[in-house]
Design a protein around this motif. Structure first.
Motif, PDB file in Angstrom:
ATOM      1  N   TRP A 143       0.850  -1.198   0.000  1.00 57.37           N
ATOM      2  CA  TRP A 143       0.000   0.000   0.000  1.00 57.37           C
ATOM      3  C   TRP A 143       0.885   1.249   0.000  1.00 57.37           C
ATOM      4  CZ3 TRP A 143      -2.952   1.723   5.058  1.00 57.37           C
ATOM      5  CH2 TRP A 143      -3.714   2.868   4.783  1.00 57.37           C
ATOM      6  N   LEU A 144       0.888   1.967  -1.123  1.00 57.33           N
ATOM      7  CA  LEU A 144       1.693   3.184  -1.241  1.00 57.33           C
ATOM      8  C   LEU A 144       0.905   4.344  -0.643  1.00 57.33           C
ATOM      9  CD1 LEU A 144       2.930   2.647  -4.921  1.00 57.33           C
ATOM     10  CD2 LEU A 144       4.192   2.167  -2.806  1.00 57.33           C
ATOM     11  N   VAL A 145       1.321   4.782   0.520  1.00 57.33           N
ATOM     12  CA  VAL A 145       0.532   5.792   1.253  1.00 57.33           C
ATOM     13  C   VAL A 145       1.459   6.839   1.867  1.00 57.33           C
ATOM     14  CG1 VAL A 145       0.497   4.315   3.342  1.00 57.33           C
ATOM     15  CG2 VAL A 145      -1.243   6.086   3.075  1.00 57.33           C
ATOM     16  N   GLN A 146       1.033   8.088   1.810  1.00 59.45           N
ATOM     17  CA  GLN A 146       1.812   9.145   2.477  1.00 59.45           C
ATOM     18  C   GLN A 146       1.812   8.849   3.973  1.00 59.45           C
ATOM     19  OE1 GLN A 146       3.451  11.571   0.767  1.00 59.45           O
ATOM     20  NE2 GLN A 146       2.626  10.840  -1.193  1.00 59.45           N
ATOM     21  N   GLU A 147       2.973   9.045   4.573  1.00 57.17           N
ATOM     22  CA  GLU A 147       3.117   8.702   5.994  1.00 57.17           C
ATOM     23  C   GLU A 147       2.136   9.495   6.863  1.00 57.17           C
ATOM     24  OE1 GLU A 147       7.148   8.845   7.354  1.00 57.17           O
ATOM     25  OE2 GLU A 147       6.652   7.661   9.143  1.00 57.17           O
ATOM     26  N   ASN A 148       1.944  10.801   6.516  1.00 55.33           N
ATOM     27  CA  ASN A 148       1.036  11.621   7.337  1.00 55.33           C
ATOM     28  C   ASN A 148      -0.427  11.158   7.187  1.00 55.33           C
ATOM     29  OD1 ASN A 148       0.762  12.564   4.713  1.00 55.33           O
ATOM     30  ND2 ASN A 148       1.187  14.710   5.185  1.00 55.33           N
ATOM     31  N   GLU A 149      -0.793  10.730   5.979  1.00 55.39           N
ATOM     32  CA  GLU A 149      -2.164  10.234   5.752  1.00 55.39           C
ATOM     33  C   GLU A 149      -2.388   8.941   6.547  1.00 55.39           C
ATOM     34  OE1 GLU A 149      -4.384  11.874   3.816  1.00 55.39           O
ATOM     35  OE2 GLU A 149      -5.918  10.418   3.237  1.00 55.39           O
ATOM     36  N   LEU A 172      -5.214  -3.723   5.414  1.00 51.50           N
ATOM     37  CA  LEU A 172      -4.013  -3.556   4.581  1.00 51.50           C
ATOM     38  C   LEU A 172      -2.772  -3.727   5.457  1.00 51.50           C
ATOM     39  CD1 LEU A 172      -5.285  -0.530   2.481  1.00 51.50           C
ATOM     40  CD2 LEU A 172      -4.766  -2.788   1.573  1.00 51.50           C
ATOM     41  N   LYS A 173      -2.018  -4.785   5.168  1.00 50.22           N
ATOM     42  CA  LYS A 173      -0.925  -5.159   6.082  1.00 50.22           C
ATOM     43  C   LYS A 173       0.441  -4.622   5.676  1.00 50.22           C
ATOM     44  CE  LYS A 173      -1.582  -9.770   6.060  1.00 50.22           C
ATOM     45  NZ  LYS A 173      -2.840 -10.408   5.729  1.00 50.22           N
ATOM     46  N   LYS A 174       0.546  -4.157   4.427  1.00 50.30           N
ATOM     47  CA  LYS A 174       1.884  -3.804   3.940  1.00 50.30           C
ATOM     48  C   LYS A 174       1.997  -2.347   3.479  1.00 50.30           C
ATOM     49  CE  LYS A 174       3.863  -6.898   1.210  1.00 50.30           C
ATOM     50  NZ  LYS A 174       3.878  -7.889   0.090  1.00 50.30           N
TER      51      LYS A 174
END
Ligand SMILES: [Zn+2]
Length: 281
Positions: A143-149, A172-174
Protein backbone atom coordinates in the motif's frame (compact mmCIF):
# COMPACT_ATOMS: atom_id res chain seq x y z
CA UNK A 1 22.06 -8.56 -61.06
CA UNK A 2 19.84 -5.48 -60.97
CA UNK A 3 16.90 -7.71 -60.16
CA UNK A 4 18.73 -9.35 -57.31
CA UNK A 5 19.72 -5.97 -55.89
CA UNK A 6 16.18 -4.59 -56.06
CA UNK A 7 14.79 -7.74 -54.47
CA UNK A 8 17.40 -7.33 -51.75
CA UNK A 9 16.49 -3.68 -51.21
CA UNK A 10 12.80 -4.49 -51.09
CA UNK A 11 13.36 -7.26 -48.56
CA UNK A 12 15.51 -4.98 -46.41
CA UNK A 13 12.77 -2.33 -46.56
CA UNK A 14 10.07 -4.84 -45.61
CA UNK A 15 12.25 -6.21 -42.84
CA UNK A 16 13.02 -2.78 -41.41
CA UNK A 17 9.35 -1.82 -41.57
CA UNK A 18 8.49 -4.94 -39.64
CA UNK A 19 11.12 -4.32 -36.97
CA UNK A 20 10.05 -0.69 -36.73
CA UNK A 21 6.46 -1.78 -36.07
CA UNK A 22 7.66 -4.18 -33.42
CA UNK A 23 9.72 -1.46 -31.76
CA UNK A 24 6.73 0.92 -31.62
CA UNK A 25 4.76 -1.80 -29.84
CA UNK A 26 7.62 -2.39 -27.46
CA UNK A 27 7.71 1.29 -26.48
CA UNK A 28 4.27 1.23 -24.85
CA UNK A 29 3.85 -1.96 -22.87
CA UNK A 30 1.90 -0.22 -20.09
CA UNK A 31 -1.86 -0.61 -20.04
CA UNK A 32 -4.46 1.50 -18.27
CA UNK A 33 -8.01 0.41 -17.49
CA UNK A 34 -10.71 2.60 -16.00
CA UNK A 35 -13.61 1.09 -14.04
CA UNK A 36 -16.71 2.38 -12.31
CA UNK A 37 -16.49 2.12 -8.54
CA UNK A 38 -20.04 3.46 -8.27
CA UNK A 39 -22.06 6.62 -8.61
CA UNK A 40 -22.65 9.53 -6.25
CA UNK A 41 -25.55 11.94 -6.49
CA UNK A 42 -24.58 15.03 -4.53
CA UNK A 43 -27.83 16.41 -3.18
CA UNK A 44 -26.19 19.35 -1.44
CA UNK A 45 -23.57 20.80 -3.75
CA UNK A 46 -23.09 23.82 -1.47
CA UNK A 47 -20.51 21.80 0.52
CA UNK A 48 -18.17 22.05 -2.46
CA UNK A 49 -17.36 25.74 -1.97
CA UNK A 50 -16.12 27.73 1.04
CA UNK A 51 -19.30 29.80 1.23
CA UNK A 52 -22.73 28.23 1.37
CA UNK A 53 -24.14 30.42 -1.44
CA UNK A 54 -22.08 29.50 -4.55
CA UNK A 55 -23.79 26.16 -5.17
CA UNK A 56 -26.87 26.65 -3.02
CA UNK A 57 -29.80 24.54 -4.16
CA UNK A 58 -27.73 22.72 -6.78
CA UNK A 59 -27.17 18.99 -7.19
CA UNK A 60 -24.67 17.05 -9.31
CA UNK A 61 -23.90 13.48 -10.31
CA UNK A 62 -20.35 12.28 -9.72
CA UNK A 63 -18.62 9.32 -11.28
CA UNK A 64 -16.52 7.27 -8.84
CA UNK A 65 -13.75 5.72 -10.89
CA UNK A 66 -10.92 3.39 -10.01
CA UNK A 67 -8.01 2.51 -12.25
CA UNK A 68 -5.71 -0.40 -13.02
CA UNK A 69 -2.23 0.22 -14.39
CA UNK A 70 -0.49 -2.85 -15.83
CA UNK A 71 3.24 -2.21 -15.93
CA UNK A 72 5.86 -4.85 -16.84
CA UNK A 73 7.20 -4.50 -13.29
CA UNK A 74 3.81 -5.05 -11.64
CA UNK A 75 0.18 -4.00 -11.46
CA UNK A 76 -1.10 -0.97 -9.56
CA UNK A 77 -4.65 -0.33 -8.33
CA UNK A 78 -5.36 3.41 -8.07
CA UNK A 79 -8.29 4.18 -5.75
CA UNK A 80 -10.93 1.69 -4.64
CA UNK A 81 -14.39 3.11 -5.33
CA UNK A 82 -17.40 3.06 -3.03
CA UNK A 83 -18.00 0.35 -0.40
CA UNK A 84 -18.77 -3.03 -1.94
CA UNK A 85 -21.63 -3.69 0.47
CA UNK A 86 -23.62 -1.36 -1.83
CA UNK A 87 -23.41 -3.87 -4.70
CA UNK A 88 -26.81 -5.38 -5.51
CA UNK A 89 -28.66 -2.96 -3.24
CA UNK A 90 -30.87 0.05 -3.75
CA UNK A 91 -28.99 3.40 -3.69
CA UNK A 92 -28.19 4.52 -0.14
CA UNK A 93 -28.76 8.12 0.95
CA UNK A 94 -27.65 10.03 4.03
CA UNK A 95 -29.29 13.21 2.79
CA UNK A 96 -26.19 14.94 1.41
CA UNK A 97 -25.13 12.05 -0.86
CA UNK A 98 -26.96 9.20 -2.59
CA UNK A 99 -24.51 6.42 -3.41
CA UNK A 100 -24.67 3.17 -5.36
CA UNK A 101 -22.25 0.61 -6.76
CA UNK A 102 -23.10 -1.94 -9.45
CA UNK A 103 -20.23 -4.41 -9.40
CA UNK A 104 -17.47 -5.82 -7.22
CA UNK A 105 -13.77 -5.36 -7.92
CA UNK A 106 -13.28 -9.12 -8.34
CA UNK A 107 -15.85 -9.27 -11.13
CA UNK A 108 -14.50 -6.17 -12.77
CA UNK A 109 -10.91 -7.45 -12.69
CA UNK A 110 -12.08 -10.72 -14.22
CA UNK A 111 -13.05 -8.78 -17.36
CA UNK A 112 -9.34 -8.04 -17.96
CA UNK A 113 -8.11 -11.43 -16.80
CA UNK A 114 -6.74 -10.25 -13.45
CA UNK A 115 -7.31 -11.11 -9.81
CA UNK A 116 -6.31 -9.40 -6.58
CA UNK A 117 -3.28 -11.70 -6.18
CA UNK A 118 -1.85 -10.29 -9.45
CA UNK A 119 -1.29 -6.86 -7.87
CA UNK A 120 1.98 -5.53 -6.55
CA UNK A 121 0.70 -2.13 -5.41
CA UNK A 122 -2.42 -0.32 -4.29
CA UNK A 123 -2.45 3.46 -3.86
CA UNK A 124 -5.41 5.55 -2.77
CA UNK A 125 -5.66 9.25 -3.59
CA UNK A 126 -6.96 9.82 -0.06
CA UNK A 127 -8.83 8.06 2.70
CA UNK A 128 -12.46 9.06 2.19
CA UNK A 129 -15.33 6.54 1.97
CA UNK A 130 -15.72 6.90 -1.81
CA UNK A 131 -12.05 6.00 -2.52
CA UNK A 132 -11.36 3.07 -0.19
CA UNK A 133 -14.40 0.86 -0.97
CA UNK A 134 -12.64 -2.38 -1.90
CA UNK A 135 -9.22 -1.62 -0.35
CA UNK A 136 -9.34 -4.29 2.36
CA UNK A 137 -9.31 -7.04 -0.26
CA UNK A 138 -5.74 -5.97 -1.12
CA UNK A 139 -4.49 -6.95 2.33
CA UNK A 140 -1.24 -8.54 1.10
CA UNK A 141 -0.52 -5.94 -1.58
CA UNK A 142 1.97 -3.12 -0.91
CA UNK A 143 0.00 0.00 0.00
CA UNK A 144 1.69 3.18 -1.24
CA UNK A 145 0.53 5.79 1.25
CA UNK A 146 1.81 9.15 2.48
CA UNK A 147 3.12 8.70 5.99
CA UNK A 148 1.04 11.62 7.34
CA UNK A 149 -2.16 10.23 5.75
CA UNK A 150 -1.48 6.81 7.24
CA UNK A 151 -1.03 8.30 10.72
CA UNK A 152 -4.15 10.40 10.30
CA UNK A 153 -6.39 7.49 9.37
CA UNK A 154 -4.96 4.82 11.70
CA UNK A 155 -4.51 6.73 14.97
CA UNK A 156 -6.78 6.15 17.96
CA UNK A 157 -8.95 9.20 17.28
CA UNK A 158 -9.60 8.06 13.69
CA UNK A 159 -10.44 4.55 14.87
CA UNK A 160 -13.08 6.05 17.13
CA UNK A 161 -14.38 9.01 15.14
CA UNK A 162 -13.78 7.93 11.56
CA UNK A 163 -14.56 4.27 12.12
CA UNK A 164 -16.27 3.67 8.78
CA UNK A 165 -13.22 4.67 6.74
CA UNK A 166 -10.74 3.12 9.20
CA UNK A 167 -12.56 -0.21 8.87
CA UNK A 168 -12.23 -0.06 5.10
CA UNK A 169 -8.39 0.12 5.20
CA UNK A 170 -7.58 -1.68 8.44
CA UNK A 171 -6.76 -5.02 6.78
CA UNK A 172 -4.01 -3.56 4.58
CA UNK A 173 -0.93 -5.16 6.08
CA UNK A 174 1.88 -3.80 3.94
CA UNK A 175 2.05 0.00 3.99
CA UNK A 176 5.03 1.59 2.26
CA UNK A 177 5.34 5.12 3.58
CA UNK A 178 5.86 7.98 1.18
CA UNK A 179 6.88 11.52 2.01
CA UNK A 180 6.04 13.44 -1.15
CA UNK A 181 6.30 12.42 -4.81
CA UNK A 182 7.10 8.81 -5.70
CA UNK A 183 8.12 7.27 -9.03
CA UNK A 184 6.38 3.90 -8.64
CA UNK A 185 8.39 1.83 -11.15
CA UNK A 186 11.49 4.04 -11.31
CA UNK A 187 11.10 4.89 -15.01
CA UNK A 188 9.01 8.09 -14.88
CA UNK A 189 5.91 6.48 -16.38
CA UNK A 190 3.77 6.18 -13.23
CA UNK A 191 4.44 8.85 -10.63
CA UNK A 192 2.52 9.66 -7.46
CA UNK A 193 2.38 13.45 -7.06
CA UNK A 194 1.83 14.69 -3.53
CA UNK A 195 -1.03 17.22 -3.41
CA UNK A 196 -2.10 17.76 0.22
CA UNK A 197 -5.06 19.84 1.37
CA UNK A 198 -8.22 17.86 0.63
CA UNK A 199 -6.86 15.47 3.23
CA UNK A 200 -3.56 15.73 5.07
CA UNK A 201 -1.73 13.40 2.66
CA UNK A 202 -3.85 13.59 -0.49
CA UNK A 203 -2.07 12.50 -3.69
CA UNK A 204 -2.59 12.46 -7.47
CA UNK A 205 -1.21 10.14 -10.16
CA UNK A 206 0.79 11.16 -13.24
CA UNK A 207 0.79 8.63 -16.10
CA UNK A 208 3.07 8.88 -19.13
CA UNK A 209 2.14 5.60 -20.78
CA UNK A 210 1.76 6.27 -24.49
CA UNK A 211 -1.74 7.75 -24.53
CA UNK A 212 -2.07 10.70 -26.94
CA UNK A 213 -1.06 12.86 -23.96
CA UNK A 214 0.18 12.10 -20.47
CA UNK A 215 -2.57 12.39 -17.85
CA UNK A 216 -2.89 13.34 -14.20
CA UNK A 217 -5.57 11.44 -12.28
CA UNK A 218 -6.51 14.25 -9.96
CA UNK A 219 -7.92 12.42 -6.91
CA UNK A 220 -10.20 14.97 -5.23
CA UNK A 221 -8.03 18.03 -5.81
CA UNK A 222 -11.03 19.00 -7.98
CA UNK A 223 -14.42 17.29 -7.88
CA UNK A 224 -15.83 18.97 -10.99
CA UNK A 225 -14.92 21.39 -13.77
CA UNK A 226 -16.24 24.64 -12.23
CA UNK A 227 -14.11 24.14 -9.14
CA UNK A 228 -11.03 23.76 -11.33
CA UNK A 229 -11.85 26.92 -13.30
CA UNK A 230 -12.59 29.04 -10.22
CA UNK A 231 -10.16 27.29 -7.82
CA UNK A 232 -12.95 26.64 -5.34
CA UNK A 233 -12.21 24.63 -2.22
CA UNK A 234 -14.89 22.47 -0.58
CA UNK A 235 -15.87 23.47 2.95
CA UNK A 236 -14.92 20.02 4.28
CA UNK A 237 -11.30 20.09 3.07
CA UNK A 238 -8.60 19.48 5.66
CA UNK A 239 -6.73 22.69 4.79
CA UNK A 240 -7.78 25.41 2.35
CA UNK A 241 -4.37 27.07 1.88
CA UNK A 242 -2.62 23.77 1.25
CA UNK A 243 -5.33 22.82 -1.26
CA UNK A 244 -4.83 26.07 -3.18
CA UNK A 245 -1.05 25.56 -3.15
CA UNK A 246 -1.49 21.99 -4.44
CA UNK A 247 -3.76 23.26 -7.23
CA UNK A 248 -0.98 25.64 -8.26
CA UNK A 249 1.73 22.97 -8.07
CA UNK A 250 -0.18 20.31 -9.99
CA UNK A 251 -1.41 22.75 -12.65
CA UNK A 252 2.19 23.92 -13.23
CA UNK A 253 3.41 20.32 -13.36
CA UNK A 254 0.68 19.30 -15.85
CA UNK A 255 1.49 22.30 -18.03
CA UNK A 256 5.20 21.50 -18.02
CA UNK A 257 4.49 17.89 -19.03
CA UNK A 258 1.72 18.72 -21.53
CA UNK A 259 -0.54 16.49 -19.45
CA UNK A 260 -4.33 16.38 -19.42
CA UNK A 261 -5.92 16.65 -15.98
CA UNK A 262 -8.55 13.95 -15.49
CA UNK A 263 -11.14 14.82 -12.85
CA UNK A 264 -11.93 11.45 -11.32
CA UNK A 265 -15.45 12.39 -10.19
CA UNK A 266 -16.38 13.88 -13.59
CA UNK A 267 -18.58 11.59 -15.73
CA UNK A 268 -17.32 13.56 -18.76
CA UNK A 269 -13.67 12.86 -17.91
CA UNK A 270 -14.51 9.20 -17.26
CA UNK A 271 -15.64 8.97 -20.89
CA UNK A 272 -12.79 11.10 -22.17
CA UNK A 273 -10.23 8.78 -20.61
CA UNK A 274 -12.02 5.70 -21.95
CA UNK A 275 -11.76 7.20 -25.44
CA UNK A 276 -8.04 8.00 -24.98
CA UNK A 277 -7.46 4.38 -23.92
CA UNK A 278 -9.46 3.01 -26.88
CA UNK A 279 -7.39 5.14 -29.29
CA UNK A 280 -4.14 3.71 -27.93
CA UNK A 281 -5.27 0.09 -28.22
ZN1 LIG B 1 -14.13 11.62 -3.71
Amino acid sequence: MKKIISVLIISILIFSCKTEKKEVKKENPIKLHVFSGGKIVVNKLQYFAQDSMTYKGQTKTFADAFYVIQHPKGNLMWDAGLPENLVGKEPFSDGAFTVSRKDSVKNQLKSIGLKVADFKYIAISHSHFDHVGHANQFADVTWLVQENEHKYITNDIAKEKNTEVYNMIKDLKKPQFLNGDFDVFGDGTVVIKYAPGHTVGHQTLYLNIGLEKPVVLIGDLYHFEENRIHKRVPIFNHNKEKTLKSMETIEAFAKEKGAEIIIQHSPKDFEKLQKMIAKKN
